[in-house]
Write a protein that holds these residues in place. Structure first.
Motif, PDB file in Angstrom:
ATOM      1  N   UNK A  41      36.848  86.634  80.222  1.00 55.24           N
ATOM      2  CA  UNK A  41      37.604  85.918  79.205  1.00 55.24           C
ATOM      3  C   UNK A  41      39.090  85.990  79.513  1.00 55.24           C
ATOM      4  N   UNK A  42      39.908  85.558  78.565  1.00 53.61           N
ATOM      5  CA  UNK A  42      41.362  85.614  78.728  1.00 53.61           C
ATOM      6  C   UNK A  42      41.965  86.495  77.636  1.00 53.61           C
ATOM      7  N   UNK A  43      43.277  86.685  77.734  1.00 54.06           N
ATOM      8  CA  UNK A  43      43.975  87.466  76.724  1.00 54.06           C
ATOM      9  C   UNK A  43      44.573  86.583  75.628  1.00 54.06           C
ATOM     10  N   UNK A  44      44.099  85.339  75.529  1.00 58.79           N
ATOM     11  CA  UNK A  44      44.628  84.407  74.527  1.00 58.79           C
ATOM     12  C   UNK A  44      44.266  84.882  73.122  1.00 58.79           C
ATOM     13  N   UNK A  54      44.287  95.249  78.443  1.00 59.94           N
ATOM     14  CA  UNK A  54      44.384  95.558  79.861  1.00 59.94           C
ATOM     15  C   UNK A  54      43.844  94.381  80.676  1.00 59.94           C
ATOM     16  N   UNK A  55      44.701  93.759  81.455  1.00 58.84           N
ATOM     17  CA  UNK A  55      44.293  92.614  82.277  1.00 58.84           C
ATOM     18  C   UNK A  55      44.184  92.975  83.763  1.00 58.84           C
ATOM     19  N   UNK A  56      44.095  94.255  84.059  1.00 59.81           N
ATOM     20  CA  UNK A  56      44.044  94.693  85.456  1.00 59.81           C
ATOM     21  C   UNK A  56      42.640  95.020  85.939  1.00 59.81           C
ATOM     22  N   UNK A  57      41.707  95.215  85.031  1.00 56.00           N
ATOM     23  CA  UNK A  57      40.345  95.556  85.426  1.00 56.00           C
ATOM     24  C   UNK A  57      39.421  95.474  84.232  1.00 56.00           C
ATOM     25  N   UNK A  58      38.150  95.825  84.431  1.00 52.48           N
ATOM     26  CA  UNK A  58      37.173  95.752  83.342  1.00 52.48           C
ATOM     27  C   UNK A  58      37.440  96.834  82.300  1.00 52.48           C
ATOM     28  N   UNK A  59      37.212  96.465  81.044  1.00 52.71           N
ATOM     29  CA  UNK A  59      37.395  97.366  79.916  1.00 52.71           C
ATOM     30  C   UNK A  59      36.047  97.592  79.258  1.00 52.71           C
ATOM     31  N   UNK A  80      44.405  81.036  86.013  1.00 55.80           N
ATOM     32  CA  UNK A  80      44.030  81.054  87.430  1.00 55.80           C
ATOM     33  C   UNK A  80      43.225  82.298  87.803  1.00 55.80           C
ATOM     34  N   UNK A  81      43.518  83.432  87.172  1.00 53.80           N
ATOM     35  CA  UNK A  81      42.774  84.660  87.485  1.00 53.80           C
ATOM     36  C   UNK A  81      41.310  84.519  87.106  1.00 53.80           C
TER      37      UNK A  81
END
Length: 392
Positions: A41-44, A54-59, A80-81
């Motif tokens: 998903x996104x951080x929207x 945290x957008x660097x890895x799985x949570x 894009x990520x």
């Protein structure tokens, strides 16, 4: 079973509406059933904001599933990520579950599932239903045509009511559907505040033209003219600044400032407090595929007035609410009528009816069975192509 959920938004992005907690509970339920669940998903957070995640890895969430948040840049969760990670996540999954229609991840997910041969369950969340005020109709038709062209052979639509099923069949006649309600967690039963002389009305949900809030405000004007009932209305929910300001201006124009208050978005204990002090929930939507807030209210012993744009006709059969037209006159009449009914008894009947219907574990099992049917269809399709032996 390895299950991948692809969504433009996820927990804790409550601004996106009731589907966020519903799918959070679904993932928890599937984890309890022994499935491996991942969410891409996104951080929207909605309204142009990003969540602090945290957008660097799985949570790891709820000790039962993992979420990979990707930074979004603009618009409908353009990321894009997410696009870069999507092929690897789909390759990992046995079944893919896609949420929403007119968002950035939709077409890439459909196309990659087709290319990689992954079965797909697709939840439109009511987006394929139309009403008189629906916008960008031509662009949506083009988008839907592309979706139909690139979708995988083993695709089913997840719908939550017969109205949504009919709309989905009209848009995508080649795809079967699975009718499964949303997950709604069942809270502990709490004592309701005593009914006061003033009837406490509540609207709780996203602020959007399709929700029919203008009709509810006009109904409030009629109640003031009749002057036969003491009442107040709380409107709680988030929306765009432009639409929120338009509703505030409408309240002032109708001389309702002393009777109607707007609270903005509420979550957690603030939301529970609203339910605890509400006598009646009102859902005046032009169209809804489910209307999660109806179930949330009933589970908290709050009776409901729902419009016929929602699929809640059984409110009256179970004597826990009214199902009426969403024009101002009908809404005003319904409010007056329900004020004379035994509200606490109605709320209790609503909780008894709904708590077994949409318990997360029950919905999780039904969804798991739907995934199994998809896998069976995929296997038969591959057998028909000679890719798998017929006895596999």
């Amino acid at each position: 079973m390895k299950i991948l959920h692809v969504s433009s938004a996820f927990f804790p992005g409550y601004s996106h509406g009731g589907i966020i907690p519903a799918f959070y509970e679904l993932c928890r339920s599937l984890g309890r059933l022994g499935c491996e669940v991942k969410v891409l998903t996104t951080d929207a957070a909605g309204d142009g904001r990003a969540m602090e995640v945290d957008c660097e890895g799985e949570v790891r969430l709820a000790e039962s599933f993992d979420v990979r948040y990707c930074k979004y840049l603009m618009g409908r969760a353009v990321s894009p990520t997410l696009l870069r990670l999507l092929p690897a996540y789909i390759r990992w999954a046995d079944v893919v579950h896609l949420s929403s229609v007119y968002n950035f991840p939709t077409i890439p997910t459909l196309l990659l599932c087709r290319i990689m041969g992954r079965p797909l369950l697709w939840s439109p969340h009511g987006a394929l239903q139309r009403w008189d005020g629906s916008r960008r109709r031509r662009l949506k038709v083009i988008w839907e045509w592309i979706c139909a062209a690139v979708g995988p052979p083993s695709l089913r639509l997840h719908v939550t009511c017969e109205q949504e099923a009919a709309a989905s069949r009209a848009k995508f006649p080649g795809y079967p559907s699975e009718l499964i309600p949303y997950c709604v967690p069942v809270p502990e039963e709490q004592e309701k505040a005593a009914i006061q002389n003033e009837l406490s009305l509540l609207y709780l949900g996203r602020l959007d033209p399709k929700k029919g809030i203008e009709n509810l405000l006009e109904a409030c004007r009629i109640l003031c003219e009749h002057n036969r009932l003491s009442w107040s209305l709380t409107i709680a929910g988030g929306g765009t600044p432009q639409y929120t300001h338009a509703l505030q201006a409408r309240i002032r124009a109708l001389l309702l400032v002393s009777k109607v208050r707007m609270m903005g978005e509420v979550v957690g204990q603030a939301k529970e407090a609203l339910f605890a002090h509400a006598d009646v929930l009102i859902v005046p939507s032009h169209t809804e595929n489910f209307g999660l807030v109806v179930a949330e209210a009933l589970l908290r012993n709050v009776p409901v007035i729902a419009s016929k744009g929602t699929p809640w006709s059984e409110l009256e059969a179970h004597c826990c609410g009214l199902w009426v037209e969403n024009d101002p006159g009908s809404l005003a009449d319904a409010i007056e009528r329900i004020s004379h009914l035994p509200l606490r008894e109605m709320g209790s009947r609503g909780r008894s009816w709904i708590q077994d219907e949409i318990h997360p574990d029950s919905i999780g099992r039904r969804m798991y069975e739907a995934y199994q049917r998809l896998l069976t269809e995929q296997r038969r399709f591959l057998q028909s192509l000679g890719v798998l032996p017929s006895r596999l």
